[in-house]
Structures are given as structure tokens and as C-alpha cells.
Design a protein around this motif. Structure first.
Motif, PDB file in Angstrom:
ATOM      1  N   CYS A  34       0.809  -1.218   0.000  1.00 45.89           N
ATOM      2  CA  CYS A  34       0.000   0.000   0.000  1.00 45.89           C
ATOM      3  C   CYS A  34       0.845   1.273   0.000  1.00 45.89           C
ATOM      4  N   ARG A  35       2.106   1.177   0.352  1.00 44.46           N
ATOM      5  CA  ARG A  35       2.968   2.365   0.354  1.00 44.46           C
ATOM      6  C   ARG A  35       3.221   2.877  -1.063  1.00 44.46           C
ATOM      7  N   ALA A  36       2.996   2.031  -2.065  1.00 42.47           N
ATOM      8  CA  ALA A  36       3.187   2.451  -3.459  1.00 42.47           C
ATOM      9  C   ALA A  36       1.957   3.169  -4.003  1.00 42.47           C
ATOM     10  N   MET A  37       0.867   3.182  -3.236  1.00 44.45           N
ATOM     11  CA  MET A  37      -0.373   3.815  -3.683  1.00 44.45           C
ATOM     12  C   MET A  37      -0.459   5.231  -3.113  1.00 44.45           C
ATOM     13  N   PRO A  38      -1.236   6.104  -3.752  1.00 41.78           N
ATOM     14  CA  PRO A  38      -1.415   7.452  -3.203  1.00 41.78           C
ATOM     15  C   PRO A  38      -2.024   7.391  -1.802  1.00 41.78           C
ATOM     16  N   PRO A  47      -8.446   5.207  12.364  1.00 39.95           N
ATOM     17  CA  PRO A  47      -7.313   4.645  13.094  1.00 39.95           C
ATOM     18  C   PRO A  47      -7.629   3.319  13.781  1.00 39.95           C
ATOM     19  N   SER A  48      -8.893   3.090  14.079  1.00 41.62           N
ATOM     20  CA  SER A  48      -9.259   1.828  14.726  1.00 41.62           C
ATOM     21  C   SER A  48      -9.675   0.779  13.707  1.00 41.62           C
ATOM     22  N   GLY A  49      -9.725   1.173  12.440  1.00 40.96           N
ATOM     23  CA  GLY A  49     -10.159   0.261  11.382  1.00 40.96           C
ATOM     24  C   GLY A  49      -9.040  -0.637  10.897  1.00 40.96           C
ATOM     25  N   ARG A  50      -9.434  -1.646  10.153  1.00 39.94           N
ATOM     26  CA  ARG A  50      -8.465  -2.559   9.568  1.00 39.94           C
ATOM     27  C   ARG A  50      -8.100  -2.098   8.168  1.00 39.94           C
ATOM     28  N   CYS A  51      -7.028  -2.646   7.635  1.00 39.18           N
ATOM     29  CA  CYS A  51      -6.565  -2.298   6.294  1.00 39.18           C
ATOM     30  C   CYS A  51      -7.535  -2.795   5.236  1.00 39.18           C
ATOM     31  N   LEU A  52      -7.606  -2.057   4.136  1.00 37.57           N
ATOM     32  CA  LEU A  52      -8.405  -2.456   2.987  1.00 37.57           C
ATOM     33  C   LEU A  52      -7.551  -3.279   2.030  1.00 37.57           C
ATOM     34  N   CYS A  53      -8.203  -4.141   1.251  1.00 37.18           N
ATOM     35  CA  CYS A  53      -7.495  -4.916   0.226  1.00 37.18           C
ATOM     36  C   CYS A  53      -7.087  -3.972  -0.903  1.00 37.18           C
ATOM     37  N   PRO A  54      -6.227  -4.417  -1.811  1.00 38.47           N
ATOM     38  CA  PRO A  54      -5.795  -3.540  -2.906  1.00 38.47           C
ATOM     39  C   PRO A  54      -6.953  -2.980  -3.728  1.00 38.47           C
ATOM     40  N   GLU A  55      -7.953  -3.793  -4.028  1.00 39.65           N
ATOM     41  CA  GLU A  55      -9.073  -3.340  -4.842  1.00 39.65           C
ATOM     42  C   GLU A  55      -9.908  -2.282  -4.113  1.00 39.65           C
ATOM     43  N   ALA A  59     -10.326   1.716  -4.964  1.00 39.43           N
ATOM     44  CA  ALA A  59     -11.649   2.317  -5.159  1.00 39.43           C
ATOM     45  C   ALA A  59     -11.821   3.535  -4.257  1.00 39.43           C
ATOM     46  N   GLU A  60     -11.355   3.464  -3.025  1.00 33.21           N
ATOM     47  CA  GLU A  60     -11.464   4.599  -2.103  1.00 33.21           C
ATOM     48  C   GLU A  60     -10.602   5.767  -2.578  1.00 33.21           C
ATOM     49  N   ILE A  61      -9.403   5.472  -3.064  1.00 34.70           N
ATOM     50  CA  ILE A  61      -8.527   6.517  -3.606  1.00 34.70           C
ATOM     51  C   ILE A  61      -9.198   7.189  -4.797  1.00 34.70           C
ATOM     52  N   ALA A  62      -9.844   6.405  -5.658  1.00 40.95           N
ATOM     53  CA  ALA A  62     -10.543   6.961  -6.823  1.00 40.95           C
ATOM     54  C   ALA A  62     -11.716   7.837  -6.389  1.00 40.95           C
TER      55      ALA A  62
END
Length: 74
Positions: A34-38, A47-55, A59-62
Motif C-alpha cells: 500500500c505504500r506504493a499507492m497514493p 485509526p481503529s479500522g483494519r486495512c483495505l485490500c488492494p481493490e 476504489a477509495e482513492i478513486a
């Protein structure tokens, strides 16, 4: 929901779609894909949430980019 595609120690499950994916935040956070993504704006992070998958992260970045481009025109 898709079956788990990963069985590594760094496996995580996306809180949005339920897909399994490898997440280095469980191991060495500086090597995570994920460090390679914007980066998302801080107000979009849980901050209390879990990480999202790449897809789901893509989608959230878009969504953020689309919302930002609409705000620039106003």
C-alpha cells in the motif's frame, strides 16, 4: 465473497469486501504494497479500522480523487 487467496502469516481480511490479502502492517509496515499507492487524506482514515485490500483501497482513492476534482470546479 471470494474464498481466501492467502494463508501467509501476514494475511488479512478486508473489512469492506471480505477478501483475504497479504498485509505487511502485520509484519514490517515499511514493506507493504500500500505504500506504493497514493495516500488517503487523514479525514478518510479510521485509526481503529483494519486495512483495505488492494481493490477496495484503489476504489477509495478513486472516490477521493473524483470528489476532489469536483470540488476544484466549484
Amino acid at each position: 465473497m471470494k474464498p481466501s487467496v492467502s494463508r501467509h502469516a501476514s494475511s488479512a481480511r478486508c473489512p469492506r469486501c471480505g477478501n483475504a490479502f497479504d498485509c505487511a502492517m502485520h509484519g514490517q509496515p515499511f514493506d507493504c504494497w500500500c505504500r506504493a499507492m497514493p495516500a488517503l487524506p487523514a479525514d478518510r482514515l479510521d485509526p481503529s479500522g483494519r486495512c483495505l485490500c488492494p481493490e477496495c483501497l484503489a476504489a477509495e482513492i478513486a472516490r477521493v480523487a473524483q470528489a476532489g476534482s469536483g470540488a476544484d470546479r466549484a
